[in-house]
Design an enzyme around this catalytic site. Sequence first.
Site, PDB file in Angstrom:
ATOM      1  N   GLU A   2      36.526  43.259  31.162  1.00  0.00           N
ATOM      2  CA  GLU A   2      37.611  42.401  31.619  1.00  0.00           C
ATOM      3  C   GLU A   2      37.793  41.234  30.650  1.00  0.00           C
ATOM      4  OE1 GLU A   2      37.361  42.784  36.468  1.00  0.00           O
ATOM      5  OE2 GLU A   2      36.051  41.334  35.485  1.00  0.00           O
ATOM      6  N   CYS A   3      39.001  41.026  30.201  1.00  0.00           N
ATOM      7  CA  CYS A   3      39.421  39.846  29.452  1.00  0.00           C
ATOM      8  C   CYS A   3      38.525  39.580  28.239  1.00  0.00           C
ATOM      9  CB  CYS A   3      39.508  38.638  30.383  1.00  0.00           C
ATOM     10  SG  CYS A   3      40.531  37.293  29.745  1.00  0.00           S
ATOM     11  N   GLY A   4      37.559  38.678  28.347  1.00  0.00           N
ATOM     12  CA  GLY A   4      36.672  38.412  27.225  1.00  0.00           C
ATOM     13  C   GLY A   4      35.942  39.661  26.769  1.00  0.00           C
ATOM     14  N   THR A  62      40.531  45.826  30.244  1.00  0.00           N
ATOM     15  CA  THR A  62      41.779  45.253  30.729  1.00  0.00           C
ATOM     16  C   THR A  62      41.732  43.734  30.700  1.00  0.00           C
ATOM     17  OG1 THR A  62      43.187  45.033  32.707  1.00  0.00           O
ATOM     18  CG2 THR A  62      40.862  45.496  33.072  1.00  0.00           C
TER      19      THR A  62
END
Length: 487
Positions: free
Chosen positions: A358-360, A460
């Site tokens: 996720e993200c990072g 994502t």
Amino acid sequence: MRPGAETPTGVVISALGGGSGKTILAAGIIAALTQKGKTISPFKKGPDYIDAGWLSLAAGRPCRNLDTFLTSVPHALDSFRRHSSGCDASIIEGNRGLYDSIHIDGRGSTADMAKMLGLPVVLCLNCAKVTRTMAAIVMGCLHFDPDVRIAGVTLNRVAGKRHENNIRRNIEAYTGVPVIGAIPKLSNQHFPERHMGLVPTHEHAWAKDSLAAIARAVRKHVDLDAVARVAGFDPGKKDDPLPYRADISPFASPALSGLFPPPTANAGRSRALRKTRIGVAVDSAFQFYYPENIEALREAGAETVWVSPLQDRSLGDIDGLYLGGGFPETHAKRLSDNVSFRDSVKKRAEEGLPIYAECGGLMYLGREIEMSGRFYPMADVLPAVYGFSKKPRGHGYAVFQVERENPYFKVGDRIRGHEFHYSFVLKWEGDADLLAFSMERGVGFYEGKDGVAFKNVLATYVHIHALGTPEWARAFVEKAREFQKGS
């Protein structure tokens, strides 16, 4: 909620908007009451990680997020009841302004949450450069929804005693709401801020000292007995505060304190006999996890263990990898310099290791991160290069439709989550078939798409909450179990 109590004991700390000081007030109250020997259960309304980390640290126990967009109302209520049980009181920090909502009827606002929980509200008012007008603002909040119980206010960033007395007299005379505290402007030395609000506790070497300082400020400037009366519990008579006991570890996320068993729990067992093991990236670069997500993996049958892309030389003996959000950009050089770990991630991904990012974590799986004209190599699992902007590229609730095959979600699923990132895709060299999600709300990864899928990797920009997306943990653990059996 005390054992046997019929009504909840607690209070919602809210404000007129973001940046009013409610996180510092909530953390200070929690820390001060904890020092008095009280057991406080912390909650954060909304999809937040950084504030929740400070509240966790202050209470010495995980902070839970209450969000009726990410989860259902029954799930939020059940979480509150379970995690407030046995505590002297609960402190819930709201998000944004008291009545702020994406819905015209106010559903999902902090006010709506307070009514749902049956708890009173204390407003934290940023009083910089204002006096008597603040009474009119409080009056408006009282009448906007009379079912919201505004039981007290605290004045923040007051300029001196005369300033405080002016506002205090007007609020109490015109609204009848008691002023239960007045805090002067505090130095940024203790609570520095960055683009997502307060600096994460992992990156703040003086977190323990900071909380001790804000606890002292709250004891001095806030009537804790009044807070306790509003919240409905006995504040106790301890005059001398206990030493601040928070355990600050550079390798333990405060929000996840107590959720991880020792990494060597199954040492010595053969791979076939031990439990399925999922590594969770936890260090100062990766720290954004909901406690419920970790618990969901464990409830689905996995053992969760720590891994650190900053410190470890390889992934070790794991059957799956969960790479959460964080700030890899502030650690880009160290992440890049740890070549052996990056190579380990790439090799295991190509072998089919189940990975959810996720993200990072999504950024770490890319080829490079560009910072100020310099490119830092990352794990090179996904064909993407990331850059950064001065303003958020994705900010707020998100909804996506699953359109393509991927390891963890069924085609046709409609998933709710949230995103908050300043990074963006500077270069994408992958095929459209790699993108599994179509964004209905939010920005996503690239051209309205998200969910980069490669073998058993799914990455994502959107953060999900396990209580609202229960199928995620079951699918992740099942893939990890299959990988374990096939290795």
